[in-house]
Design a protein around this motif. Structure first.
Motif, PDB file in Angstrom:
ATOM      1  N   THR A 289       0.834  -1.207   0.000  1.00 27.94           N
ATOM      2  CA  THR A 289       0.000   0.000   0.000  1.00 27.94           C
ATOM      3  C   THR A 289       0.865   1.251   0.000  1.00 27.94           C
ATOM      4  OG1 THR A 289      -1.818  -1.104   1.159  1.00 27.94           O
ATOM      5  CG2 THR A 289      -1.730   1.295   1.301  1.00 27.94           C
ATOM      6  N   ARG A 290       1.936   1.266   0.802  1.00 30.25           N
ATOM      7  CA  ARG A 290       2.842   2.416   0.833  1.00 30.25           C
ATOM      8  C   ARG A 290       3.496   2.632  -0.528  1.00 30.25           C
ATOM      9  NH1 ARG A 290       4.780   1.155   6.499  1.00 30.25           N
ATOM     10  NH2 ARG A 290       6.470  -0.057   5.565  1.00 30.25           N
ATOM     11  N   LEU A 291       3.869   1.542  -1.174  1.00 30.09           N
ATOM     12  CA  LEU A 291       4.511   1.652  -2.485  1.00 30.09           C
ATOM     13  C   LEU A 291       3.584   2.314  -3.497  1.00 30.09           C
ATOM     14  CD1 LEU A 291       6.461  -1.652  -3.215  1.00 30.09           C
ATOM     15  CD2 LEU A 291       7.365   0.669  -3.236  1.00 30.09           C
ATOM     16  N   VAL A 292       2.348   1.839  -3.554  1.00 25.33           N
ATOM     17  CA  VAL A 292       1.389   2.414  -4.498  1.00 25.33           C
ATOM     18  C   VAL A 292       1.178   3.893  -4.191  1.00 25.33           C
ATOM     19  CG1 VAL A 292      -1.011   2.361  -5.271  1.00 25.33           C
ATOM     20  CG2 VAL A 292       0.232   0.211  -4.929  1.00 25.33           C
ATOM     21  N   GLU A 293       1.008   4.229  -2.921  1.00 28.63           N
ATOM     22  CA  GLU A 293       0.804   5.632  -2.546  1.00 28.63           C
ATOM     23  C   GLU A 293       1.996   6.491  -2.928  1.00 28.63           C
ATOM     24  OE1 GLU A 293       0.021   5.313   1.613  1.00 28.63           O
ATOM     25  OE2 GLU A 293      -2.128   4.872   1.323  1.00 28.63           O
ATOM     26  N   ARG A 294       3.211   5.953  -2.775  1.00 21.06           N
ATOM     27  CA  ARG A 294       4.403   6.714  -3.151  1.00 21.06           C
ATOM     28  C   ARG A 294       4.407   7.022  -4.642  1.00 21.06           C
ATOM     29  NH1 ARG A 294       9.936   3.603  -2.860  1.00 21.06           N
ATOM     30  NH2 ARG A 294       9.616   3.714  -0.603  1.00 21.06           N
ATOM     31  N   HIS A 295       4.106   6.034  -5.469  1.00 22.30           N
ATOM     32  CA  HIS A 295       4.117   6.259  -6.916  1.00 22.30           C
ATOM     33  C   HIS A 295       3.038   7.265  -7.329  1.00 22.30           C
ATOM     34  CE1 HIS A 295       7.225   3.396  -7.735  1.00 22.30           C
ATOM     35  NE2 HIS A 295       6.544   2.368  -7.275  1.00 22.30           N
ATOM     36  N   VAL A 296       1.893   7.208  -6.679  1.00 20.32           N
ATOM     37  CA  VAL A 296       0.836   8.175  -6.973  1.00 20.32           C
ATOM     38  C   VAL A 296       1.285   9.578  -6.576  1.00 20.32           C
ATOM     39  CG1 VAL A 296      -1.495   8.922  -6.332  1.00 20.32           C
ATOM     40  CG2 VAL A 296      -1.045   6.500  -6.812  1.00 20.32           C
ATOM     41  N   ARG A 297       1.941   9.672  -5.425  1.00 24.06           N
ATOM     42  CA  ARG A 297       2.411  10.974  -4.931  1.00 24.06           C
ATOM     43  C   ARG A 297       3.397  11.610  -5.906  1.00 24.06           C
ATOM     44  NH1 ARG A 297       3.473   9.185  -0.376  1.00 24.06           N
ATOM     45  NH2 ARG A 297       5.747   9.035  -0.366  1.00 24.06           N
ATOM     46  N   PHE A 298       4.142  10.785  -6.616  1.00 21.11           N
ATOM     47  CA  PHE A 298       5.134  11.334  -7.547  1.00 21.11           C
ATOM     48  C   PHE A 298       4.670  11.282  -9.003  1.00 21.11           C
ATOM     49  CE2 PHE A 298       7.741  10.693  -3.795  1.00 21.11           C
ATOM     50  CZ  PHE A 298       8.473  11.860  -3.778  1.00 21.11           C
ATOM     51  N   GLY A 299       3.342  11.222  -9.214  1.00 17.32           N
ATOM     52  CA  GLY A 299       2.829  11.502 -10.546  1.00 17.32           C
ATOM     53  C   GLY A 299       2.125  10.386 -11.293  1.00 17.32           C
ATOM     54  N   LYS A 300       2.190   9.154 -10.832  1.00 14.93           N
ATOM     55  CA  LYS A 300       1.515   8.067 -11.535  1.00 14.93           C
ATOM     56  C   LYS A 300       0.031   8.041 -11.154  1.00 14.93           C
ATOM     57  CE  LYS A 300       5.236   4.678 -12.322  1.00 14.93           C
ATOM     58  NZ  LYS A 300       6.390   5.549 -12.079  1.00 14.93           N
ATOM     59  N   SER A 301      -0.789   7.568 -12.087  1.00 16.43           N
ATOM     60  CA  SER A 301      -2.189   7.330 -11.747  1.00 16.43           C
ATOM     61  C   SER A 301      -2.263   6.106 -10.842  1.00 16.43           C
ATOM     62  CB  SER A 301      -3.000   7.069 -13.021  1.00 16.43           C
ATOM     63  OG  SER A 301      -2.632   5.820 -13.586  1.00 16.43           O
TER      64      SER A 301
END
Length: 223
Positions: A176-188
């Motif tokens: 969950t943290r990984l997905v949130e990190r990628h979203v925070r840096f621009g990924k959908s």
């Protein structure tokens, strides 16, 4: 320490399920040894390495400096040239030999300030000479996925660390943290989940066996 032969405690890592104070106490012992010491914090993507490193640094103050492995990401243009840009973060997308060379300099600074690169996620590139490590700082904390990877040239890292921790949080929370990190840096959200499935979790399979080479296996989330 014998420069490149330490592989963790003979009976396997000490299992630790306490909170951050116990880890800070271990780090403080290293910082108070009277010599330059290197502490490595390893773990799978999203395991909380940078968070734990930052918390230990905040507690130790000027007695420590954090030098992340991520500063040795190959530049985007080089990844394109090598055909590896679609799997950035894999072991062969780093200058591993350069990282090993830096750790050797950090162990024996010869009275000089050593400068390390720093990775900036907002631009996905590293900046050279961003982190200064003065010679009188007793503890260098380095963190990254592949500190305990048992393949060359990464396998040289373990013998340069005075102590190594492997973080093993709850798997669902880690993803969950990984997905949130990628979203925070621009990924959908969809692209973030796909990247985690295709890239991060493939790297996790490489990282996980390294827990056997650690001194301390940190179970759960200490922060």
């Amino acid at each position: 320490m014998d420069d490149e032969h330490a592989v963790g405690t003979p009976g396997g890592p000490v299992r630790y399920e306490g909170g951050l104070p116990g880890l800070i106490a271990r780090a403080r012992v290293l910082a108070d040894s009277g010599q330059r010491r290197l502490l490595g914090i390893a773990g799978s993507p999203g395991s909380g390495k940078s968070t734990v490193a930052a918390a230990v640094l905040a507690a130790l103050g000027s007695s420590a400096v954090v030098v992340p492995m991520d500063g040795f990401h190959l530049a985007g243009a080089e990844l394109v040239r090598l055909g590896r840009s679609g799997r950035k973060g894999a072991p062969d997308t780093f200058d591993a030999a350069g990282y090993v060379a830096l750790l050797r300099r950090l162990r024996e600074p010869d009275g000089e300030t050593v400068y390390a690169p720093e990775f900036h996620r907002d631009v996905e590139e590293s900046y050279a000479g961003s982190i200064a490590v003065p010679p009188d700082v007793p503890l260098v904390i380095t963190e990254g996925n592949y500190l305990l990877l048992d393949e060359q040239p990464w396998s040289r890292v373990r013998g340069l660390l005075d102590e190594a921790w492997f973080l093993a949080p709850d798997e669902e929370e880690r993803v969950t943290r990984l997905v949130e990190r990628h979203v925070r840096f621009g990924k959908s959200p969809e692209d973030a989940r796909e990247w985690v499935r295709r890239s991060d979790e493939r790297n996790t399979a490489l990282v996980e066996p390294g827990r056997a080479r650690a001194d301390v296996l940190v179970l759960g989330d200490p922060v």
